[in-house]
Write a protein that holds these residues in place. Structure first.
Motif, PDB file in Angstrom:
ATOM      1  N   LYS A  86       0.818  -1.225   0.000  1.00 26.37           N
ATOM      2  CA  LYS A  86       0.000   0.000   0.000  1.00 26.37           C
ATOM      3  C   LYS A  86       0.846   1.266   0.000  1.00 26.37           C
ATOM      4  O   LYS A  86       0.383   2.308  -0.457  1.00 26.37           O
ATOM      5  N   ILE A  87       2.067   1.182   0.520  1.00 27.65           N
ATOM      6  CA  ILE A  87       2.901   2.390   0.602  1.00 27.65           C
ATOM      7  C   ILE A  87       4.102   2.354  -0.344  1.00 27.65           C
ATOM      8  O   ILE A  87       4.893   3.286  -0.357  1.00 27.65           O
ATOM      9  N   ALA A  88       4.226   1.306  -1.137  1.00 29.27           N
ATOM     10  CA  ALA A  88       5.398   1.149  -2.006  1.00 29.27           C
ATOM     11  C   ALA A  88       5.644   2.361  -2.897  1.00 29.27           C
ATOM     12  O   ALA A  88       6.792   2.776  -3.091  1.00 29.27           O
ATOM     13  N   ASP A  89       4.583   2.958  -3.442  1.00 31.07           N
ATOM     14  CA  ASP A  89       4.761   4.119  -4.327  1.00 31.07           C
ATOM     15  C   ASP A  89       5.334   5.332  -3.596  1.00 31.07           C
ATOM     16  O   ASP A  89       5.890   6.234  -4.218  1.00 31.07           O
ATOM     17  N   ARG A  90       5.217   5.362  -2.288  1.00 28.94           N
ATOM     18  CA  ARG A  90       5.740   6.494  -1.519  1.00 28.94           C
ATOM     19  C   ARG A  90       7.248   6.406  -1.290  1.00 28.94           C
ATOM     20  O   ARG A  90       7.885   7.417  -1.028  1.00 28.94           O
ATOM     21  N   PHE A  91       7.806   5.194  -1.340  1.00 27.54           N
ATOM     22  CA  PHE A  91       9.235   5.082  -1.041  1.00 27.54           C
ATOM     23  C   PHE A  91      10.072   4.515  -2.185  1.00 27.54           C
ATOM     24  O   PHE A  91      11.297   4.608  -2.149  1.00 27.54           O
ATOM     25  N   LEU A  92       9.445   3.958  -3.210  1.00 28.12           N
ATOM     26  CA  LEU A  92      10.198   3.437  -4.357  1.00 28.12           C
ATOM     27  C   LEU A  92      10.301   4.485  -5.455  1.00 28.12           C
ATOM     28  O   LEU A  92       9.330   5.189  -5.738  1.00 28.12           O
ATOM     29  N   ASN A  93      11.466   4.563  -6.080  1.00 29.38           N
ATOM     30  CA  ASN A  93      11.595   5.424  -7.248  1.00 29.38           C
ATOM     31  C   ASN A  93      11.597   4.544  -8.504  1.00 29.38           C
ATOM     32  O   ASN A  93      11.538   3.321  -8.410  1.00 29.38           O
ATOM     33  N   ILE A  94      11.645   5.166  -9.662  1.00 31.42           N
ATOM     34  CA  ILE A  94      11.568   4.433 -10.934  1.00 31.42           C
ATOM     35  C   ILE A  94      12.687   3.397 -11.045  1.00 31.42           C
ATOM     36  O   ILE A  94      12.452   2.260 -11.455  1.00 31.42           O
ATOM     37  N   TYR A  95      13.913   3.780 -10.690  1.00 29.07           N
ATOM     38  CA  TYR A  95      15.034   2.848 -10.770  1.00 29.07           C
ATOM     39  C   TYR A  95      14.761   1.588  -9.941  1.00 29.07           C
ATOM     40  O   TYR A  95      14.960   0.468 -10.402  1.00 29.07           O
ATOM     41  N   GLU A  96      14.290   1.764  -8.712  1.00 28.28           N
ATOM     42  CA  GLU A  96      14.038   0.625  -7.821  1.00 28.28           C
ATOM     43  C   GLU A  96      12.887  -0.239  -8.324  1.00 28.28           C
ATOM     44  O   GLU A  96      12.966  -1.469  -8.272  1.00 28.28           O
ATOM     45  N   GLY A 123      17.207  14.809   8.300  1.00 30.48           N
ATOM     46  CA  GLY A 123      17.022  15.929   7.390  1.00 30.48           C
ATOM     47  C   GLY A 123      16.174  15.618   6.177  1.00 30.48           C
ATOM     48  O   GLY A 123      15.117  15.003   6.276  1.00 30.48           O
ATOM     49  N   GLU A 124      16.651  16.039   5.016  1.00 32.59           N
ATOM     50  CA  GLU A 124      15.912  15.894   3.766  1.00 32.59           C
ATOM     51  C   GLU A 124      15.721  14.447   3.335  1.00 32.59           C
ATOM     52  O   GLU A 124      14.966  14.177   2.415  1.00 32.59           O
ATOM     53  N   THR A 125      16.408  13.523   3.955  1.00 31.00           N
ATOM     54  CA  THR A 125      16.290  12.128   3.528  1.00 31.00           C
ATOM     55  C   THR A 125      14.919  11.546   3.842  1.00 31.00           C
ATOM     56  O   THR A 125      14.646  10.398   3.510  1.00 31.00           O
ATOM     57  N   THR A 126      14.019  12.342   4.430  1.00 27.49           N
ATOM     58  CA  THR A 126      12.657  11.864   4.670  1.00 27.49           C
ATOM     59  C   THR A 126      11.913  11.613   3.365  1.00 27.49           C
ATOM     60  O   THR A 126      10.924  10.899   3.357  1.00 27.49           O
ATOM     61  N   PHE A 127      12.396  12.184   2.274  1.00 28.76           N
ATOM     62  CA  PHE A 127      11.778  11.952   0.976  1.00 28.76           C
ATOM     63  C   PHE A 127      12.407  10.696   0.372  1.00 28.76           C
ATOM     64  O   PHE A 127      13.301  10.766  -0.472  1.00 28.76           O
ATOM     65  N   PHE A 128      11.933   9.552   0.837  1.00 29.01           N
ATOM     66  CA  PHE A 128      12.568   8.272   0.525  1.00 29.01           C
ATOM     67  C   PHE A 128      12.675   7.983  -0.966  1.00 29.01           C
ATOM     68  O   PHE A 128      13.678   7.466  -1.425  1.00 29.01           O
ATOM     69  N   ALA A 129      11.646   8.287  -1.735  1.00 26.84           N
ATOM     70  CA  ALA A 129      11.662   7.955  -3.163  1.00 26.84           C
ATOM     71  C   ALA A 129      12.646   8.820  -3.932  1.00 26.84           C
ATOM     72  O   ALA A 129      13.341   8.337  -4.825  1.00 26.84           O
ATOM     73  N   SER A 130      12.743  10.086  -3.572  1.00 24.71           N
ATOM     74  CA  SER A 130      13.605  10.986  -4.352  1.00 24.71           C
ATOM     75  C   SER A 130      15.017  11.138  -3.791  1.00 24.71           C
ATOM     76  O   SER A 130      15.944  11.420  -4.552  1.00 24.71           O
TER      77      SER A 130
END
Length: 183
Positions: free
Chosen positions: A97-107, A135-142
């Motif tokens: 359910k949350i995969a789209d929030r933390f995965l990017n296209i490469y992954e 810090g900014e690493t909260t944006f897991f996908a990007s």
């Protein structure tokens, strides 16, 4: 890592009264036991009961770094002289359910989006990295890209507006849990 099978009474006998009383106010039975176990682990490792926090909310003991994770009836603590991160996660369908929030296209392309164990590992690795860097690493996908998973090692790249790093993590699959930690 501690698999918690004990009850309140076990911890009441082992924790200082002020810490037991403070933590006993936690309403969730599971969360309360996790906090009790964490304090006992920390005391076993450091001989200390007091936990301090830096300006970003990361726990410290005597200017050394500590990372804490809880999941169901498990608690773990990672303690080191350098910044570190640890995470434990239950392998569960909810990760889909949350995969789209933390995965990017490469992954998504490299690892796919259907393997629960792999998705949980990626999530746990990103959580451990966040605990280390904040810090900014909260944006897991990007901001965090898992580039390789092989031989119990995860390789990652961390990119923020003003920072780049490569990170190695180790992982273990223990029954239905993923444990991952920065090296």
């Amino acid at each position: 890592m501690w698999q918690i099978k004990e009850d309140d009474f076990f911890f009441k006998e082992r924790l200082p009264p002020d810490i037991f009383h403070f933590l006993s106010g936690i309403k969730s039975f599971s969360a309360r036991l996790q906090k009790y176990a964490t304090r006992l682990i920390i005391n076993k490792i450091t001989g200390k009961w007091q936990i301090d926090y830096n300006q970003y909310g990361s726990p410290l003991i005597e200017k050394k770094y500590i990372s804490i994770s809880h999941c169901k009836n498990f608690a773990c603590v990672y303690y080191h002289t350098e910044k570190i991160g640890v995470d434990i996660e239950l392998i569960d369908q909810r990760i889909l359910k949350i995969a789209d929030r933390f995965l990017n296209i490469y992954e998504k392309t490299t690892f796919g989006i259907n393997n629960l164990q792999t998705l949980t590992l990626i999530w746990a690795a990103k959580e451990a990295i966040f605990k280390k860097y904040g810090g900014e690493t909260t944006f897991f996908a990007s901001c965090i890209t898992i580039t390789e998973i092989q031989n119990k090692i995860v390789k990652a790249e961390i990119k923020t507006s003003d920072f780049f790093a490569e990170e190695l993590l180790s992982y273990e699959i223990i029954n239905a849990l993923v444990l991952t930690y920065t090296l």
